[in-house]
Design an enzyme around this catalytic site. Structure first.
Site, PDB file in Angstrom:
ATOM      1  N   HIS A   1       0.806  -1.227   0.000  1.00  0.00           N
ATOM      2  CA  HIS A   1       0.000   0.000   0.000  1.00  0.00           C
ATOM      3  C   HIS A   1       0.843   1.283   0.000  1.00  0.00           C
ATOM      4  O   HIS A   1       0.736   2.145   0.850  1.00  0.00           O
ATOM      5  CB  HIS A   1      -1.122   0.001   1.041  1.00  0.00           C
ATOM      6  CG  HIS A   1      -0.771  -0.228   2.485  1.00  0.00           C
ATOM      7  ND1 HIS A   1       0.226   0.437   3.126  1.00  0.00           N
ATOM      8  CD2 HIS A   1      -1.334  -1.031   3.415  1.00  0.00           C
ATOM      9  CE1 HIS A   1       0.264   0.051   4.388  1.00  0.00           C
ATOM     10  NE2 HIS A   1      -0.658  -0.837   4.587  1.00  0.00           N
TER      11      HIS A   1
ATOM     12  N   HIS B   1      -5.482  -8.281  14.691  1.00  0.00           N
ATOM     13  CA  HIS B   1      -5.554  -7.045  13.901  1.00  0.00           C
ATOM     14  C   HIS B   1      -6.352  -7.328  12.637  1.00  0.00           C
ATOM     15  O   HIS B   1      -6.134  -8.335  11.966  1.00  0.00           O
ATOM     16  CB  HIS B   1      -4.110  -6.629  13.580  1.00  0.00           C
ATOM     17  CG  HIS B   1      -3.946  -5.458  12.671  1.00  0.00           C
ATOM     18  ND1 HIS B   1      -4.858  -4.445  12.557  1.00  0.00           N
ATOM     19  CD2 HIS B   1      -2.918  -5.132  11.827  1.00  0.00           C
ATOM     20  CE1 HIS B   1      -4.415  -3.556  11.675  1.00  0.00           C
ATOM     21  NE2 HIS B   1      -3.253  -3.957  11.208  1.00  0.00           N
TER      22      HIS B   1
ATOM     23  N   GLU C   1      -6.551  -5.771   9.690  1.00  0.00           N
ATOM     24  CA  GLU C   1      -6.053  -5.520   8.325  1.00  0.00           C
ATOM     25  C   GLU C   1      -5.897  -6.862   7.593  1.00  0.00           C
ATOM     26  O   GLU C   1      -5.495  -7.871   8.175  1.00  0.00           O
ATOM     27  CB  GLU C   1      -4.736  -4.730   8.352  1.00  0.00           C
ATOM     28  CG  GLU C   1      -4.441  -4.135   6.986  1.00  0.00           C
ATOM     29  CD  GLU C   1      -3.379  -3.035   6.982  1.00  0.00           C
ATOM     30  OE1 GLU C   1      -2.723  -2.817   8.010  1.00  0.00           O
ATOM     31  OE2 GLU C   1      -3.215  -2.413   5.915  1.00  0.00           O
TER      32      GLU C   1
ATOM     33  N   ASP D   1      -3.984  -8.324   5.551  1.00  0.00           N
ATOM     34  CA  ASP D   1      -2.794  -9.161   5.444  1.00  0.00           C
ATOM     35  C   ASP D   1      -2.747 -10.183   6.588  1.00  0.00           C
ATOM     36  O   ASP D   1      -1.992 -11.147   6.528  1.00  0.00           O
ATOM     37  CB  ASP D   1      -1.499  -8.334   5.401  1.00  0.00           C
ATOM     38  CG  ASP D   1      -1.423  -7.252   6.442  1.00  0.00           C
ATOM     39  OD1 ASP D   1      -2.469  -6.817   6.949  1.00  0.00           O
ATOM     40  OD2 ASP D   1      -0.300  -6.818   6.771  1.00  0.00           O
TER      41      ASP D   1
ATOM     42  N   HIS E   1      -1.347  -1.187  14.721  1.00  0.00           N
ATOM     43  CA  HIS E   1      -1.341  -0.183  13.694  1.00  0.00           C
ATOM     44  C   HIS E   1      -2.718   0.442  13.439  1.00  0.00           C
ATOM     45  O   HIS E   1      -2.836   1.516  12.851  1.00  0.00           O
ATOM     46  CB  HIS E   1      -0.787  -0.899  12.441  1.00  0.00           C
ATOM     47  CG  HIS E   1      -0.981  -0.313  11.124  1.00  0.00           C
ATOM     48  ND1 HIS E   1      -1.382  -1.023  10.027  1.00  0.00           N
ATOM     49  CD2 HIS E   1      -0.808   0.960  10.701  1.00  0.00           C
ATOM     50  CE1 HIS E   1      -1.453  -0.237   8.978  1.00  0.00           C
ATOM     51  NE2 HIS E   1      -1.100   0.952   9.351  1.00  0.00           N
TER      52      HIS E   1
ATOM     53  N   ASP F   1       1.636  -6.408  14.181  1.00  0.00           N
ATOM     54  CA  ASP F   1       2.418  -5.449  13.381  1.00  0.00           C
ATOM     55  C   ASP F   1       3.604  -4.863  14.161  1.00  0.00           C
ATOM     56  O   ASP F   1       4.615  -4.463  13.549  1.00  0.00           O
ATOM     57  CB  ASP F   1       1.527  -4.289  12.923  1.00  0.00           C
ATOM     58  CG  ASP F   1       0.803  -4.575  11.613  1.00  0.00           C
ATOM     59  OD1 ASP F   1       1.154  -5.555  10.938  1.00  0.00           O
ATOM     60  OD2 ASP F   1      -0.108  -3.805  11.263  1.00  0.00           O
TER      61      ASP F   1
ATOM     62  N   TYR G   1      10.101   0.311   8.491  1.00  0.00           N
ATOM     63  CA  TYR G   1       8.737  -0.138   8.820  1.00  0.00           C
ATOM     64  C   TYR G   1       8.104   0.808   9.843  1.00  0.00           C
ATOM     65  O   TYR G   1       6.968   1.269   9.676  1.00  0.00           O
ATOM     66  CB  TYR G   1       8.857  -1.551   9.378  1.00  0.00           C
ATOM     67  CG  TYR G   1       7.574  -2.232   9.756  1.00  0.00           C
ATOM     68  CD1 TYR G   1       6.943  -3.101   8.876  1.00  0.00           C
ATOM     69  CD2 TYR G   1       7.002  -2.041  11.004  1.00  0.00           C
ATOM     70  CE1 TYR G   1       5.780  -3.750   9.230  1.00  0.00           C
ATOM     71  CE2 TYR G   1       5.842  -2.687  11.374  1.00  0.00           C
ATOM     72  CZ  TYR G   1       5.233  -3.537  10.477  1.00  0.00           C
ATOM     73  OH  TYR G   1       4.074  -4.176  10.851  1.00  0.00           O
TER      74      TYR G   1
ATOM     75  N   HIS H   1       5.233  -9.706  10.605  1.00  0.00           N
ATOM     76  CA  HIS H   1       6.015  -9.466   9.391  1.00  0.00           C
ATOM     77  C   HIS H   1       7.499  -9.645   9.729  1.00  0.00           C
ATOM     78  O   HIS H   1       7.982  -9.092  10.729  1.00  0.00           O
ATOM     79  CB  HIS H   1       5.827  -8.041   8.870  1.00  0.00           C
ATOM     80  CG  HIS H   1       4.425  -7.725   8.457  1.00  0.00           C
ATOM     81  ND1 HIS H   1       3.824  -8.268   7.344  1.00  0.00           N
ATOM     82  CD2 HIS H   1       3.488  -6.916   9.014  1.00  0.00           C
ATOM     83  CE1 HIS H   1       2.590  -7.802   7.232  1.00  0.00           C
ATOM     84  NE2 HIS H   1       2.371  -6.987   8.240  1.00  0.00           N
TER      85      HIS H   1
HETATM   86 FE1  FEO Z   1      -1.578  -3.327   9.753  1.00  0.00          FE
HETATM   87 FE2  FEO Z   1       0.373  -6.013   8.796  1.00  0.00          FE
HETATM   88  O1  FEO Z   1      -1.188  -4.965   8.930  1.00  0.00           O
END
Ligand code: FEO
Length: 395
Positions: free
Chosen positions: A24, A78, A80, A82, A144, A163, A191, A222
């Protein structure tokens, strides 16, 4: 690559995304991973999932450990996608699984998936036993998204941090000591700068909330898992959440006919003559997501653009739109540029720096058409003064 047991009964079952280069708007030169963790206990628990398009790969790793229909609990730290994108598919295998989430997580999951799932909302600090292990959930809003939380397993001193503490790196290594601090520090900083920086105060609170628990492994969603370099990454986070900077300067510019470029390099000459390390980033060759890590640790930010069509160049406009969102604090700013007749670019840059409440000790410089040698000497002198100003400050 196979699944990996990171603690007794806790398995990494994530996916490595070798190909992604734009997350993104964030340029991910090294790719990334989406880390999911399977806990095999009396209640089989999956903590987070992966992007929907990579579901099969996660599922192959899970199937090598257990029958997926046996999953009792899915923790969604979370919303999001991903990390939640694969929940609908995994629920086809274990439709009765309970999904653990925060209050905001419940709202987010309902808005994203419009499904009647078996959701259970947990408060921050709430614990639940899954057999031999106890999961404790700590909300870390805005690290996040408002829904973000982490899951802590006390028996393993393991923090599944989602995250927080992540890095976008695709690598066959799974642990920090297998990859080394230099590359990890670079990617963790990039990051943080691109994703967490706007929420420094909330990130500081999250770190404070985690301060009282014993941790010997941090497994984010991640990148690699921290086990040997935890003090290093915590020390860096402590600096970042407090907007600590180094005595360094960063010049970011774009140019049309090299007038603004020549000013940028004259400013650098002056700054370096004063003894201030100065980095120059040309917007024509550097992506904005690669510039902000440098901005994160530079105290002095100099921004230059010529005027085009009564305003700054679109590249500087895009950069400043990004910066306005990231809200770096405690900076010293300086605007410069060149123009033919209107000359509005410098004023527009100043306006944004004022909104960010940056200290602006020197009058900006706006030069008509092409700077002559005397004007360039003046530009250099201003650079030197700014360098001295920073060097005279307390650490
Ligand atoms: Fe805020 Fe890795 O998603």
């Amino acid at each position: 690559m196979d699944n990996l047991e990171i603690k007794p009964g806790v398995y990494w079952v994530g996916v490595i995304d070798w190909d992604i280069r734009n997350f993104h708007g964030y340029i991910t030169q090294r790719g990334t991973t989406y880390n999911a963790y399977l806990i095999v206990d009396e209640k089989i628990t999956l903590v987070d999932t992966v992007k929907a398009c990579l579901f099969d790969e996660m599922m192959d790793r899970i199937k090598k450990i257990i029958d997926p229909s046996k999953i009792d609990i899915i923790v969604s730290n979370h919303v999001e996608m991903d990390h939640t994108g694969s929940i609908p598919m995994i629920l086809e295998h274990c439709p009765n699984a309970e999904i653990i989430t925060s209050t905001q997580g419940e709202k987010g999951l309902k808005r994203h998936f419009k499904a009647d799932w078996n959701l259970r909302v947990v408060k921050s600090g709430e614990s639940m036993s899954i057999g031999k292990k106890t999961l404790t959930f700590v909300h870390i809003p805005m690290v996040h998204w408002p829904d973000s939380m982490v899951t802590y397993i006390a028996e393993d001193k393991l923090l599944l941090s989602n995250d927080a503490f992540g890095q976008h790196i695709a690598t066959p290594e799974r642990f920090d000591d297998e990859l080394g601090w230099d590359v990890l520090k670079e990617e963790a900083a990039k990051y943080y700068a691109n994703i967490v920086m706007p929420y420094g105060p909330q990130a500081a609170k999250a770190i404070e909330a985690l301060g009282g628990i014993e941790i010997d492994m941090i497994a984010p969603c991640h990148g690699i898992i921290w086990r040997s370099l935890i003090p290093n990454i915590l020390a860096e986070y402590n600096k970042w959440v407090n907007y600590e900077t180094e005595k360094r300067a960063l010049i970011v510019f774009d140019t049309m006919w090299n007038s603004t470029k020549s000013m940028a390099y004259k400013l650098q000459e002056g700054l370096m003559e004063a003894g201030l390390p100065t980095t120059v980033k040309f917007l024509g060759t550097n992506h904005i997501s690669d510039i902000v890590p440098e901005m994160m640790h530079s105290r002095l930010i100099l921004l230059g653009s010529p005027t085009l069509n009564n305003g700054m160049l679109p590249t500087m406009g895009a950069f400043l739109t990004y910066i306005k969102g990231l809200r770096p604090k405690k900076r010293v700013g300086f605007a410069f540029g060149s123009y033919g007749w209107g000359g509005q670019a410098v004023g527009e840059i100043n306006e944004i720096m004022e909104k960010l409440k940056w200290d602006m000790p020197e009058e900006s410089i706006n030069i008509n058409y092409i700077p002559d040698p005397e004007e360039l000497d003046e530009v250099k002198a201003v650079g030197k003064k700014l360098g001295e100003y920073i060097l005279a400050q307390e650490e």
